[in-house]
Design a protein around this motif. Structure first.
Motif, PDB file in Angstrom:
ATOM      1  N   SER A 289       0.837  -1.215   0.000  1.00  0.00           N
ATOM      2  CA  SER A 289       0.000   0.000   0.000  1.00  0.00           C
ATOM      3  C   SER A 289       0.863   1.252   0.000  1.00  0.00           C
ATOM      4  CB  SER A 289      -0.864   0.057   1.264  1.00  0.00           C
ATOM      5  OG  SER A 289      -1.670  -1.081   1.367  1.00  0.00           O
ATOM      6  N   ILE A 292       0.290   5.398   4.414  1.00  0.00           N
ATOM      7  CA  ILE A 292       0.423   4.888   5.778  1.00  0.00           C
ATOM      8  C   ILE A 292      -0.957   4.643   6.409  1.00  0.00           C
ATOM      9  CG2 ILE A 292       0.634   7.103   7.025  1.00  0.00           C
ATOM     10  CD1 ILE A 292       2.984   4.108   7.529  1.00  0.00           C
ATOM     11  N   VAL A 295      -1.952   1.277   5.623  1.00  0.00           N
ATOM     12  CA  VAL A 295      -1.183   0.324   6.430  1.00  0.00           C
ATOM     13  C   VAL A 295      -1.834   0.176   7.809  1.00  0.00           C
ATOM     14  CG1 VAL A 295       1.044  -0.013   7.596  1.00  0.00           C
ATOM     15  CG2 VAL A 295       0.981   0.757   5.220  1.00  0.00           C
ATOM     16  N   THR A 298      -4.984  -1.843   7.625  1.00  0.00           N
ATOM     17  CA  THR A 298      -4.682  -3.247   7.306  1.00  0.00           C
ATOM     18  C   THR A 298      -4.170  -3.979   8.546  1.00  0.00           C
ATOM     19  OG1 THR A 298      -4.127  -2.581   5.067  1.00  0.00           O
ATOM     20  CG2 THR A 298      -3.352  -4.734   5.738  1.00  0.00           C
ATOM     21  N   MET A 312       6.051  -4.029   9.031  1.00  0.00           N
ATOM     22  CA  MET A 312       6.020  -3.197   7.833  1.00  0.00           C
ATOM     23  C   MET A 312       7.435  -2.851   7.387  1.00  0.00           C
ATOM     24  SD  MET A 312       4.637   0.554   7.042  1.00  0.00           S
ATOM     25  CE  MET A 312       6.223   1.226   7.384  1.00  0.00           C
ATOM     26  N   GLU A 314       9.713  -0.792   4.179  1.00  0.00           N
ATOM     27  CA  GLU A 314       9.718   0.004   2.954  1.00  0.00           C
ATOM     28  C   GLU A 314      11.038  -0.250   2.251  1.00  0.00           C
ATOM     29  OE1 GLU A 314       9.594   4.234   3.443  1.00  0.00           O
ATOM     30  OE2 GLU A 314       9.391   4.575   1.309  1.00  0.00           O
ATOM     31  N   SER A 426       5.916   1.858  -2.116  1.00  0.00           N
ATOM     32  CA  SER A 426       4.829   1.460  -1.231  1.00  0.00           C
ATOM     33  C   SER A 426       5.383   0.938   0.081  1.00  0.00           C
ATOM     34  CB  SER A 426       3.999   0.353  -1.884  1.00  0.00           C
ATOM     35  OG  SER A 426       2.916   0.897  -2.593  1.00  0.00           O
ATOM     36  N   TYR A 427       4.467   0.821   1.044  1.00  0.00           N
ATOM     37  CA  TYR A 427       4.808   0.144   2.293  1.00  0.00           C
ATOM     38  C   TYR A 427       4.413  -1.315   2.131  1.00  0.00           C
ATOM     39  CZ  TYR A 427       4.997   4.889   4.066  1.00  0.00           C
ATOM     40  OH  TYR A 427       5.304   6.209   4.245  1.00  0.00           O
ATOM     41  N   VAL A 429       3.448  -4.608   4.052  1.00  0.00           N
ATOM     42  CA  VAL A 429       3.062  -5.180   5.338  1.00  0.00           C
ATOM     43  C   VAL A 429       3.132  -6.696   5.209  1.00  0.00           C
ATOM     44  CG1 VAL A 429       1.244  -5.392   7.080  1.00  0.00           C
ATOM     45  CG2 VAL A 429       1.526  -3.241   5.828  1.00  0.00           C
TER      46      VAL A 429
END
Ligand code: SAM
Length: 453
Positions: A289, A292, A295, A298, A312, A314, A426-427, A429
């Protein structure tokens, strides 16, 4: 089914198969090679590819060892018909920079027959990496630095099954099918690694299906037209039995309840619960995603649904350029621009070697044909590189000059790191759903445990 060029490219290119025409590092053209003219949706038109480096009939690209350099052909289209033909060709690539041409760098290559045989391209096998850089974008895509890390973390291995949503432009799909590929299905399709891909947009779904078919991946990638938020991940009512999950969705938390082992509270589904996850293995998931806030939501839902080891990450990708620094006589080194007596001696020796190399080079290339495309500038003496004039016909002599050169003549090996991270992708997770234990398995395990006896 027939082997996919992504998975088993073989040694040579073949008819009706995908190949990547490499014009320059940033200009790659996917082509389905065809002997006769005919259009394959979304790919360069069959028969002839026209580029500013010349014309390349498909017939000259077929049955070539992968990686070959292909010279442009003189395509006789008749000088009057030529202009119209170039305009007509959808595959005409006009914006390529660098490579491919024997003309002086920086000089525009005029269009037309007179330059039609001046250039070259390389023909490469499709890999997920080159596909990612050359694919038709229908959405944002996942790039190689992210997907290589994701596939490693979700433990995608040969023989495993991956759930992927949404399919988007299929960048991740191609990388994941290679990761789980364990040979072509023969009798028992389900025993093999497979990607279960879900896409809710109808147009993208159809394009993905056609692409999967054209790339020979039909037996290994099952694309379903589905809104996974509302309708989950079963395929024909059956569980994909996935061990790995990758979500690239705007609201992944809406899809998560369908990825539970047992029916989550509040789920409207009266029929007996069928989980899309493999029950006798730990399942590894990644959700991708850009924001944040996504995130946070989620992770919150993951906690409620029993996901563990939530983390998480990056990927901050930086390019590191490794190169040889050309150490010239007037070039400052890390010792500063004032040459020490030691440097002077070394520099004089270097000058002598450069001069003799230059002389040798000219002797070798004298009388060679003009205008050949294959000028290897690494073979050219320093003076010719710096003024940008390619050594004409340099390729005619195959004697490798570099092999006799001292390593320091090629410069000091250095690396430079890009100072800043330019883009946020994106991040990621990550989370784990532990193996499900039935009462029987629990009892059996307990019985084997020394203290349980
Ligand atoms: N990972 C893909 C790639 O590498 O090419 C890109 C995915 S793209 C960013 C997100 C996709 O999710 C879009 O194609 C969108 O149509 C799809 N999508 C959005 N909501 C969905 C849903 N509820 N069910 C299935 N697909 C959905």
């Amino acid at each position: 089914g027939a082997a996919s060029p992504f998975l088993e490219p073989g040694v040579r290119t073949s008819t009706n198969s995908l190949a990547i025409v490499h014009l320059s590092r940033d200009n790659l053209l996917p082509v389905i090679l065809q002997e006769s003219k005919g259009e394959v949706d979304g790919y360069a038109e069959g028969s002839v590819i026209n580029t500013r480096f010349g014309s390349f009939p498909h017939t000259t690209l077929i049955n070539q060892p992968w990686g070959s350099q292909i010279r442009a052909s003189i395509v006789d289209t008749g000088s009057r018909g030529r202009k119209r033909k170039v305009q007509d060709e959808e595959a005409a690539v006009e914006d390529s920079e660098g490579a491919g041409s024997a003309t002086t760098p920086g000089q525009a290559t005029p269009k037309g027959l007179e330059t039609a045989s001046s250039g070259f391209v390389h023909i490469l096998p499709p890999t997920p990496e080159v596909w990612t850089t050359s694919l038709p974008h229908r959405t944002q895509v996942v790039y190689t630095p992210d997907y290589s890390y994701i596939l490693h973390r979700i433990r995608a291995r040969p023989g495993m099954r991956i759930i992927e949503a949404g399919a988007g432009s299929g960048s991740f799909t191609h990388a994941s099918v290679r990761a789980v590929y364990s040979g072509y299905p023969k009798a028992d399709n389900d025993a093999r690694g497979k990607v279960y891909s879900f896409e809710f947009n109808e147009d993208r779904f159809h394009k993905m299906e056609a692409e999967v078919e054209a790339h020979g991946l039909k037996d290994l990638v099952k694309v379903s037209h589905r809104d996974v938020y509302n309708n989950g991940f079963l395929v024909d009512g059956k569980s994909p039995e996935a061990e790995c999950v990758f979500l690239d969705l705007p609201a992944p938390w809406k899809a998560l309840p369908h990825l539970s082992r047992s029916k989550p509270a509040g789920t409207e589904q009266d029929t007996p619960w069928v989980s899309p996850l493999r029950s006798d293995r730990t399942v590894h998931l990644c959700s991708f995603s850009p924001c944040i806030e996504q995130v946070t939501k989620t992770v919150e839902v993951m906690r409620q649904l029993g996901w563990m080891q939530i983390e998480m990450v990056e990927v901050s990708h930086k390019r590191v350029n490794v190169m040889r620094e050309r150490v010239g006589l007037n070039m400052p080194t890390d010792r500063g621009s004032n040459l020490s007596p030691y440097d002077v001696g070394e520099a004089v020796q270097r000058l002598r070697e450069v001069e003799s190399k230059s002389k040798e080079f000219h002797e070798r290339t004298q009388g060679a044909e003009n205008g050949d495309a294959d000028v290897d500038m690494d073979d050219a003496p320093e003076a010719q590189k710096s003024n940008g004039t390619p050594a004409k016909g340099a390729n005619e002599s195959k004697a490798p000059v570099a092999s006799s050169a001292k390593p320091y003549m090629m410069g000091r090996l250095i690396h430079r790191t890009e100072p800043e991270i330019k883009t946020h992708t994106s991040y990621l997770v990550f989370a784990v759903m532990p193996q499900e234990w039935t009462e029987e398995q629990e009892a059996a395990a307990f019985a084997q445990w020394p203290c349980g006896k």
